[in-house]
Design a protein around this motif. Structure first.
Motif, short mmCIF file in Angstrom:
data_model
loop_
_atom_site.label_atom_id
_atom_site.label_comp_id
_atom_site.label_asym_id
_atom_site.label_seq_id
_atom_site.Cartn_x
_atom_site.Cartn_y
_atom_site.Cartn_z
N SER A 1 38.23 -47.68 39.65
CA SER A 1 39.93 -48.59 39.45
C SER A 1 40.75 -48.48 38.66
O SER A 1 40.98 -48.02 37.56
CB SER A 1 39.40 -49.98 39.83
OG SER A 1 40.41 -50.90 39.36
N TRP B 1 28.42 -47.78 42.19
CA TRP B 1 28.87 -46.90 43.22
C TRP B 1 28.31 -45.76 42.85
O TRP B 1 28.01 -45.41 44.10
CB TRP B 1 30.24 -46.85 42.64
CG TRP B 1 31.37 -48.08 42.94
CD1 TRP B 1 31.46 -48.72 43.42
CD2 TRP B 1 32.00 -48.35 41.81
NE1 TRP B 1 32.14 -49.84 43.15
CE2 TRP B 1 32.65 -49.42 41.98
CE3 TRP B 1 32.61 -48.09 40.32
CZ2 TRP B 1 33.30 -50.22 41.79
CZ3 TRP B 1 33.78 -48.27 39.61
CH2 TRP B 1 34.19 -49.40 40.56
N TYR C 1 32.88 -59.84 48.61
CA TYR C 1 32.85 -57.94 48.73
C TYR C 1 32.20 -57.08 49.74
O TYR C 1 31.67 -57.49 50.24
CB TYR C 1 31.88 -57.68 47.57
CG TYR C 1 31.98 -57.65 45.70
CD1 TYR C 1 32.56 -56.81 45.06
CD2 TYR C 1 32.30 -59.20 45.63
CE1 TYR C 1 33.11 -57.72 43.67
CE2 TYR C 1 31.98 -59.25 43.80
CZ TYR C 1 32.37 -58.70 43.21
OH TYR C 1 33.41 -59.24 41.87
N GLY D 1 33.82 -52.97 47.31
CA GLY D 1 33.94 -53.53 46.33
C GLY D 1 35.14 -55.18 46.99
O GLY D 1 34.64 -54.94 48.22
N GLN E 1 39.58 -57.81 39.48
CA GLN E 1 39.38 -57.00 40.37
C GLN E 1 38.07 -57.21 40.43
O GLN E 1 37.66 -57.59 41.73
CB GLN E 1 39.96 -55.42 39.96
CG GLN E 1 39.53 -54.92 41.20
CD GLN E 1 39.74 -53.00 40.73
OE1 GLN E 1 39.31 -52.77 39.80
NE2 GLN E 1 41.28 -52.85 41.19
N PHE E 2 37.04 -56.95 39.15
CA PHE E 2 35.91 -57.38 39.47
C PHE E 2 34.86 -57.15 38.24
O PHE E 2 35.65 -56.85 37.06
CB PHE E 2 34.85 -56.03 39.87
CG PHE E 2 35.64 -54.89 39.98
CD1 PHE E 2 35.63 -54.18 39.41
CD2 PHE E 2 36.57 -54.15 41.05
CE1 PHE E 2 35.54 -52.72 38.36
CE2 PHE E 2 36.78 -52.93 40.60
CZ PHE E 2 36.83 -52.04 39.34
N SER F 1 30.81 -50.94 38.89
CA SER F 1 30.50 -50.02 38.75
C SER F 1 29.24 -49.28 38.70
O SER F 1 28.78 -48.36 39.07
CB SER F 1 31.04 -49.66 37.05
OG SER F 1 31.98 -49.98 36.98
N TYR G 1 36.38 -47.37 45.20
CA TYR G 1 35.58 -48.72 44.48
C TYR G 1 36.84 -49.92 45.96
O TYR G 1 36.48 -50.85 45.59
CB TYR G 1 37.24 -49.29 43.54
CG TYR G 1 38.23 -49.03 42.77
CD1 TYR G 1 38.82 -50.42 43.06
CD2 TYR G 1 38.89 -47.26 42.92
CE1 TYR G 1 40.14 -50.17 43.24
CE2 TYR G 1 39.87 -47.64 43.23
CZ TYR G 1 40.77 -48.66 43.12
OH TYR G 1 42.48 -48.21 42.68
N ARG G 2 37.20 -49.23 46.66
CA ARG G 2 38.27 -50.03 47.75
C ARG G 2 38.28 -49.56 49.19
O ARG G 2 38.51 -48.15 49.18
CB ARG G 2 39.10 -50.60 47.02
CG ARG G 2 40.48 -49.61 46.61
CD ARG G 2 41.37 -50.15 45.92
NE ARG G 2 42.55 -50.66 47.13
CZ ARG G 2 43.62 -51.30 46.46
NH1 ARG G 2 43.90 -51.56 45.30
NH2 ARG G 2 44.30 -52.42 47.24
N SER H 1 33.51 -46.99 50.67
CA SER H 1 33.05 -47.67 49.40
C SER H 1 32.67 -49.05 49.07
O SER H 1 32.18 -49.87 50.52
CB SER H 1 35.54 -48.80 49.57
OG SER H 1 35.18 -49.25 50.95
N GLN I 1 34.55 -49.12 32.46
CA GLN I 1 34.20 -48.61 33.32
C GLN I 1 32.75 -47.30 34.41
O GLN I 1 31.49 -47.27 34.19
CB GLN I 1 35.07 -48.71 35.22
CG GLN I 1 35.35 -49.54 35.97
CD GLN I 1 36.46 -49.16 36.30
OE1 GLN I 1 36.55 -49.01 37.43
NE2 GLN I 1 37.90 -49.38 35.43
#
Length: 329
Positions: free
Chosen positions: A227, A154, A300, A266, A145-146, A151, A252-253, A264, A182
């Motif tokens: 996430s 954010w 991203y 991500g 995912q990443f 993190s 995160y998305r 968001s 995270q």
């Protein structure tokens, strides 16, 4: 009709016969299992199905013509995910596609031979799913995912939006190594931004309601949603609570922002499902998961919901809006 002319006529008909029709006669139906922790009627689930089907079609695999997909939906229930993992393995598919860190361990418990392509997993090495990103080594590979370092972005974004924030609730699934990882990154950054972070464990709806309500009693607070499959499953509730308690929140998305969340940052995860179909194609053609490197996102996106910002009484910084890939008005 002379014999020579008849043979020539047959040859012409064969040449004109559509290639797809001739190929179809000799094709063997391949089987793909698909295990998701989400519900079947979730719009996100439908988007994933469409992305997988599109990616397969680009490689020549047509659903119900030369490939059949068996779906199983966990709907946020860990016990159900475990049962469905065993059920899919028992069907002896050629490959299984799955998403999220909570779905891969049950599959690996059920089989070490059926190829597995995962999507949306935060830390496959730390979670013991693969030996390394470059050489997975077992029967699983896919797309992370990443990196955990994302993190920190954010929390930085939340501080940029509301410089006066002093404490932040971090929603995480503590049952996942990625949830712990995270939070650790966010916690390490917080003092340098003059912030205190509080973990909120995402389990069920009532736990989330109680924890967010308790946190919101203090002023100058915000929220970061990390996430996890459970966060996605409970996203409508989480977004509603952030609005009711007037908590600026970073997700995160994109999925959360299109559903009413504030902002968001991500990766484009739907694109990962299309890419996962490419790995499925390679496995169906004989390659081994052990030899296919785990890939990281390359794109991203920053998504902002100005309608939500207005409802919260927030003025979004012009510099942030200038960086946004999409602004929902």
């Amino acid at each position: 009709m002379r014999r020579r002319e008849f043979i020539a006529l047959l040859g012409g008909i064969a040449a004109a016969w559509p290639l797809a029709a001739r190929a179809q006669q000799g094709e063997r139906m391949r089987r793909i299992g698909m295990l998701s922790s989400q519900a079947a009627d979730d719009p996100e689930s439908q988007a994933r199905i469409a992305a997988i089907a599109q990616g397969l079609q680009e490689s020549g695999w047509i659903v119900d013509r030369n490939v059949k997909i068996e779906y199983r939906w966990g709907a946020g229930d860990a016990g159900r995910v475990g049962r469905y993992a065993a059920e899919l393995v028992a069907l002896a598919p050629d490959v299984i596609v799955t998403s999220g860190g909570s779905t891969v361990p049950p599959l690996l418990h059920a089989t070490r031979t059926v190829p597995i392509v995962f999507v949306n997993v935060a830390d496959p090495v730390g979670g013991g799913l693969v030996e390394s990103l470059s050489r997975p080594g077992g029967n699983a590979t896919g797309f992370i995912q990443f990196e955990y370092s994302l993190s920190a972005k954010w929390l930085e974004t939340l501080k940029e939006i509301v410089p006066s924030l002093t404490h932040v609730a971090v929603l995480r699934d503590a049952a996942l190594a990625s949830g712990i990882g995270q939070f650790a990154v966010i916690q390490a950054l917080a003092p340098s931004l003059g912030m205190e972070v509080v973990p909120v464990n995402v389990r069920d709806a009532e736990d989330i309601k109680r924890a967010v309500a308790a946190f919101a009693r203090a002023s100058n607070g915000g929220m970061v949603v990390t996430s996890s499959s459970l966060a996605v499953f409970h996203r409508d509730l989480i977004i509603k609570l952030a609005t009711e308690h007037r908590l600026p929140a970073v997700y995160y998305r994109r999925l959360f922002v299109s559903g009413g969340g504030l902002i968001s940052y991500g990766p484009d995860l739907t694109d990962h499902y299309r890419k996962a179909a490419g790995y499925v194609d390679r496995i169906l053609k004989g390659e081994k998961p052990a030899d296919l490197p785990v890939q990281a996102p390359t794109k991203y996106e920053l998504i902002v919901n100005l309608k939500t910002a207005k409802a919260l009484g927030l003025e979004m910084p012009p510099t942030l809006l200038a960086r946004a890939d999409e602004v929902i008005e």
